[in-house]
Design a protein around this motif. Structure first.
Motif, PDB file in Angstrom:
ATOM      1  N   TRP A  63      65.713  38.874 -37.577  1.00  0.00           N
ATOM      2  CA  TRP A  63      64.986  38.143 -36.553  1.00  0.00           C
ATOM      3  C   TRP A  63      65.541  36.730 -36.558  1.00  0.00           C
ATOM      4  CZ3 TRP A  63      61.567  39.415 -32.889  1.00  0.00           C
ATOM      5  CH2 TRP A  63      60.944  38.370 -32.227  1.00  0.00           C
ATOM      6  N   SER A  64      65.940  36.199 -35.504  1.00  0.00           N
ATOM      7  CA  SER A  64      65.769  36.673 -34.160  1.00  0.00           C
ATOM      8  C   SER A  64      67.114  36.683 -33.440  1.00  0.00           C
ATOM      9  CB  SER A  64      64.767  35.814 -33.426  1.00  0.00           C
ATOM     10  OG  SER A  64      65.342  34.667 -32.863  1.00  0.00           O
ATOM     11  N   TYR A  65      67.162  37.461 -32.407  1.00  0.00           N
ATOM     12  CA  TYR A  65      68.392  37.714 -31.671  1.00  0.00           C
ATOM     13  C   TYR A  65      68.846  36.511 -30.855  1.00  0.00           C
ATOM     14  CZ  TYR A  65      71.241  39.674 -27.914  1.00  0.00           C
ATOM     15  OH  TYR A  65      72.226  39.917 -27.025  1.00  0.00           O
ATOM     16  N   ASP A  66      67.937  35.660 -30.462  1.00  0.00           N
ATOM     17  CA  ASP A  66      68.221  34.570 -29.523  1.00  0.00           C
ATOM     18  C   ASP A  66      69.410  33.703 -29.940  1.00  0.00           C
ATOM     19  OD1 ASP A  66      67.045  33.247 -31.623  1.00  0.00           O
ATOM     20  OD2 ASP A  66      65.314  32.556 -30.512  1.00  0.00           O
ATOM     21  N   GLU A  67      69.266  32.419 -29.977  1.00  0.00           N
ATOM     22  CA  GLU A  67      70.410  31.528 -30.203  1.00  0.00           C
ATOM     23  C   GLU A  67      71.058  31.690 -31.570  1.00  0.00           C
ATOM     24  OE1 GLU A  67      66.826  29.291 -31.614  1.00  0.00           O
ATOM     25  OE2 GLU A  67      67.257  30.368 -29.775  1.00  0.00           O
ATOM     26  N   GLN A  68      70.450  32.450 -32.478  1.00  0.00           N
ATOM     27  CA  GLN A  68      71.071  32.676 -33.780  1.00  0.00           C
ATOM     28  C   GLN A  68      72.307  33.579 -33.652  1.00  0.00           C
ATOM     29  OE1 GLN A  68      69.883  30.755 -35.966  1.00  0.00           O
ATOM     30  NE2 GLN A  68      67.997  30.289 -34.883  1.00  0.00           N
ATOM     31  N   ILE A  69      72.289  34.491 -32.676  1.00  0.00           N
ATOM     32  CA  ILE A  69      73.370  35.460 -32.515  1.00  0.00           C
ATOM     33  C   ILE A  69      74.133  35.270 -31.206  1.00  0.00           C
ATOM     34  CG2 ILE A  69      73.911  37.935 -32.352  1.00  0.00           C
ATOM     35  CD1 ILE A  69      73.071  37.028 -35.122  1.00  0.00           C
ATOM     36  N   VAL A  70      73.428  34.960 -30.133  1.00  0.00           N
ATOM     37  CA  VAL A  70      74.100  34.765 -28.843  1.00  0.00           C
ATOM     38  C   VAL A  70      73.953  33.316 -28.408  1.00  0.00           C
ATOM     39  CG1 VAL A  70      73.831  37.153 -28.074  1.00  0.00           C
ATOM     40  CG2 VAL A  70      72.080  35.490 -27.499  1.00  0.00           C
ATOM     41  N   ARG A  71      74.899  32.865 -27.638  1.00  0.00           N
ATOM     42  CA  ARG A  71      74.856  31.487 -27.148  1.00  0.00           C
ATOM     43  C   ARG A  71      73.930  31.354 -25.945  1.00  0.00           C
ATOM     44  NH1 ARG A  71      78.911  29.423 -30.113  1.00  0.00           N
ATOM     45  NH2 ARG A  71      80.666  30.771 -30.588  1.00  0.00           N
ATOM     46  N   ASN A  72      73.850  32.418 -25.141  1.00  0.00           N
ATOM     47  CA  ASN A  72      73.039  32.397 -23.930  1.00  0.00           C
ATOM     48  C   ASN A  72      72.406  33.767 -23.746  1.00  0.00           C
ATOM     49  OD1 ASN A  72      72.020  32.429 -21.313  1.00  0.00           O
ATOM     50  ND2 ASN A  72      73.725  31.260 -20.460  1.00  0.00           N
ATOM     51  N   GLU A  73      71.077  33.846 -23.872  1.00  0.00           N
ATOM     52  CA  GLU A  73      70.381  35.136 -23.775  1.00  0.00           C
ATOM     53  C   GLU A  73      70.507  35.773 -22.394  1.00  0.00           C
ATOM     54  OE1 GLU A  73      66.562  35.750 -25.987  1.00  0.00           O
ATOM     55  OE2 GLU A  73      66.697  33.560 -26.102  1.00  0.00           O
ATOM     56  N   ALA A  74      70.829  34.989 -21.381  1.00  0.00           N
ATOM     57  CA  ALA A  74      70.954  35.530 -20.027  1.00  0.00           C
ATOM     58  C   ALA A  74      72.264  36.293 -19.837  1.00  0.00           C
ATOM     59  CB  ALA A  74      70.852  34.407 -18.995  1.00  0.00           C
ATOM     60  N   LEU A  75      73.202  36.122 -20.773  1.00  0.00           N
ATOM     61  CA  LEU A  75      74.507  36.780 -20.671  1.00  0.00           C
ATOM     62  C   LEU A  75      74.580  37.966 -21.622  1.00  0.00           C
ATOM     63  CD1 LEU A  75      76.760  33.589 -20.576  1.00  0.00           C
ATOM     64  CD2 LEU A  75      76.020  35.001 -18.637  1.00  0.00           C
ATOM     65  N   PRO A  76      75.482  38.917 -21.369  1.00  0.00           N
ATOM     66  CA  PRO A  76      75.623  40.078 -22.264  1.00  0.00           C
ATOM     67  C   PRO A  76      76.049  39.659 -23.667  1.00  0.00           C
ATOM     68  CG  PRO A  76      76.900  40.372 -20.240  1.00  0.00           C
ATOM     69  CD  PRO A  76      76.405  38.972 -20.240  1.00  0.00           C
ATOM     70  N   PRO A  77      75.623  40.420 -24.674  1.00  0.00           N
ATOM     71  CA  PRO A  77      76.000  40.094 -26.052  1.00  0.00           C
ATOM     72  C   PRO A  77      77.410  40.572 -26.373  1.00  0.00           C
ATOM     73  CG  PRO A  77      74.593  42.021 -26.027  1.00  0.00           C
ATOM     74  CD  PRO A  77      74.698  41.543 -24.610  1.00  0.00           C
ATOM     75  N   SER A  78      78.397  39.880 -25.821  1.00  0.00           N
ATOM     76  CA  SER A  78      79.788  40.254 -26.066  1.00  0.00           C
ATOM     77  C   SER A  78      80.687  39.034 -25.886  1.00  0.00           C
ATOM     78  CB  SER A  78      80.222  41.368 -25.104  1.00  0.00           C
ATOM     79  OG  SER A  78      80.113  40.929 -23.767  1.00  0.00           O
ATOM     80  N   GLY A  79      81.924  39.182 -26.349  1.00  0.00           N
ATOM     81  CA  GLY A  79      82.930  38.134 -26.171  1.00  0.00           C
ATOM     82  C   GLY A  79      82.507  36.789 -26.711  1.00  0.00           C
ATOM     83  N   ASP A  80      82.785  35.740 -25.933  1.00  0.00           N
ATOM     84  CA  ASP A  80      82.499  34.375 -26.361  1.00  0.00           C
ATOM     85  C   ASP A  80      81.007  34.056 -26.425  1.00  0.00           C
ATOM     86  OD1 ASP A  80      85.169  33.831 -26.613  1.00  0.00           O
ATOM     87  OD2 ASP A  80      85.370  32.906 -24.629  1.00  0.00           O
ATOM     88  N   ASN A  81      80.164  34.950 -25.901  1.00  0.00           N
ATOM     89  CA  ASN A  81      78.726  34.703 -25.953  1.00  0.00           C
ATOM     90  C   ASN A  81      78.140  35.034 -27.327  1.00  0.00           C
ATOM     91  OD1 ASN A  81      76.284  33.843 -24.744  1.00  0.00           O
ATOM     92  ND2 ASN A  81      75.663  35.965 -24.442  1.00  0.00           N
ATOM     93  N   LEU A  82      78.901  35.675 -28.188  1.00  0.00           N
ATOM     94  CA  LEU A  82      78.429  35.999 -29.532  1.00  0.00           C
ATOM     95  C   LEU A  82      78.794  34.903 -30.525  1.00  0.00           C
ATOM     96  CD1 LEU A  82      79.336  39.769 -29.808  1.00  0.00           C
ATOM     97  CD2 LEU A  82      77.048  38.787 -29.739  1.00  0.00           C
ATOM     98  N   ARG A  83      77.929  34.655 -31.464  1.00  0.00           N
ATOM     99  CA  ARG A  83      78.218  33.758 -32.585  1.00  0.00           C
ATOM    100  C   ARG A  83      78.800  34.635 -33.697  1.00  0.00           C
ATOM    101  NH1 ARG A  83      76.186  28.822 -31.533  1.00  0.00           N
ATOM    102  NH2 ARG A  83      74.442  28.697 -30.086  1.00  0.00           N
ATOM    103  N   GLY A  84      80.126  34.684 -33.722  1.00  0.00           N
ATOM    104  CA  GLY A  84      80.839  35.634 -34.572  1.00  0.00           C
ATOM    105  C   GLY A  84      80.536  35.542 -36.043  1.00  0.00           C
ATOM    106  N   VAL A  85      80.391  34.330 -36.598  1.00  0.00           N
ATOM    107  CA  VAL A  85      80.171  34.221 -38.036  1.00  0.00           C
ATOM    108  C   VAL A  85      78.796  34.755 -38.442  1.00  0.00           C
ATOM    109  CG1 VAL A  85      81.844  32.374 -38.448  1.00  0.00           C
ATOM    110  CG2 VAL A  85      79.483  31.791 -37.863  1.00  0.00           C
ATOM    111  N   ALA A  86      77.788  34.519 -37.608  1.00  0.00           N
ATOM    112  CA  ALA A  86      76.455  35.051 -37.902  1.00  0.00           C
ATOM    113  C   ALA A  86      76.456  36.570 -37.759  1.00  0.00           C
ATOM    114  CB  ALA A  86      75.415  34.427 -36.979  1.00  0.00           C
ATOM    115  N   LEU A  87      77.082  37.059 -36.713  1.00  0.00           N
ATOM    116  CA  LEU A  87      77.141  38.497 -36.500  1.00  0.00           C
ATOM    117  C   LEU A  87      77.910  39.184 -37.629  1.00  0.00           C
ATOM    118  CD1 LEU A  87      76.296  40.719 -34.541  1.00  0.00           C
ATOM    119  CD2 LEU A  87      78.492  40.425 -33.409  1.00  0.00           C
ATOM    120  N   ALA A  88      79.002  38.591 -38.057  1.00  0.00           N
ATOM    121  CA  ALA A  88      79.797  39.174 -39.150  1.00  0.00           C
ATOM    122  C   ALA A  88      78.989  39.273 -40.440  1.00  0.00           C
ATOM    123  CB  ALA A  88      81.066  38.365 -39.373  1.00  0.00           C
TER     124      ALA A  88
END
Length: 195
Positions: A63-88
């Motif tokens: 918890w939580s998916y919002d700005e911790q993992i994606v930069r913009n919740e309105a955009l798909p969770p892929s590419g540059d919208n993902l925070r790669g180090v947190a996701l990794a």
């Protein structure tokens, strides 16, 4: 089931939450899950917490998916919208299904090494003797782009090489199974090993 959260403010507190949660589940004979933790994008904290849960054989949800993992919740969770180090830090190998009872689980993010062990006994003491049943371990391609090398005792690998779902069948019901997986070194040729 026992559902609990981990938001301790100290390392000792974090470790206590995992240990006490696991102990309470055993005491009550209930399945347990860490249903909320994180609220940070710090990869060191995320790796440490996930490692504590793994060491205590606790399934977990971030918890939580919002700005911790994606930069913009309105955009798909892929590419540059993902925070790669947190996701990794959150995408880790883990057992999806086990033909037995897990006894140890550890993943080292620095070396990308997975160690998993289980007994082939059922919780009621009987044996999983149907050799058609498979243990399934998720091996994230994100961490194993060139595949992985796996050493197994007590079971036979039944999946294809580089499979994101490593599958195994027990060789000898009643005996323990151990799995040790490491990244495969990159191929010296120009051809990718896994593709």
């Amino acid at each position: 089931a026992l559902s609990f959260h981990s938001y301790a403010l100290t390392l000792a507190g974090e470790e206590a939450v995992a240990q006490l949660g696991a102990a309470a589940a055993i005491r009550d004979g209930a399945p347990a899950a860490v249903t909320e933790f994180g609220a940070t994008g710090d990869p060191a904290v995320l790796s440490r917490l996930a490692g504590q849960f793994d060491a205590n054989l606790l399934p977990w949800m971030f918890w939580s998916y919002d700005e911790q993992i994606v930069r913009n919740e309105a955009l798909p969770p892929s590419g540059d919208n993902l925070r790669g180090v947190a996701l990794a830090a959150l995408v880790r190998p883990y057992p999806i299904a086990t033909t037995g009872v897990p006894t140890a689980l550890a993943y080292d993010p620095a070396t990308r090494t997975l160690d998993f062990a289980y007994t082939t006994a059922r919780p009621d003491g009987g044996m999983y003797d149907d050799r058609r049943l498979e243990t399934i371990v998720f091996m994230p391609p994100r961490h194993y782009p060139d595949g992985y090398v796996v050493r197994v005792r007590g079971a036979k690998v039944t999946s294809r090489r580089c499979a994101a779902r490593l599958t195994l069948r027990t060789r000898h019901p009643g005996r323990p199974v151990t799995i040790h997986a490491t990244p495969r070194p990159p191929s010296p040729s120009d051809r990718p090993f896994c593709r």
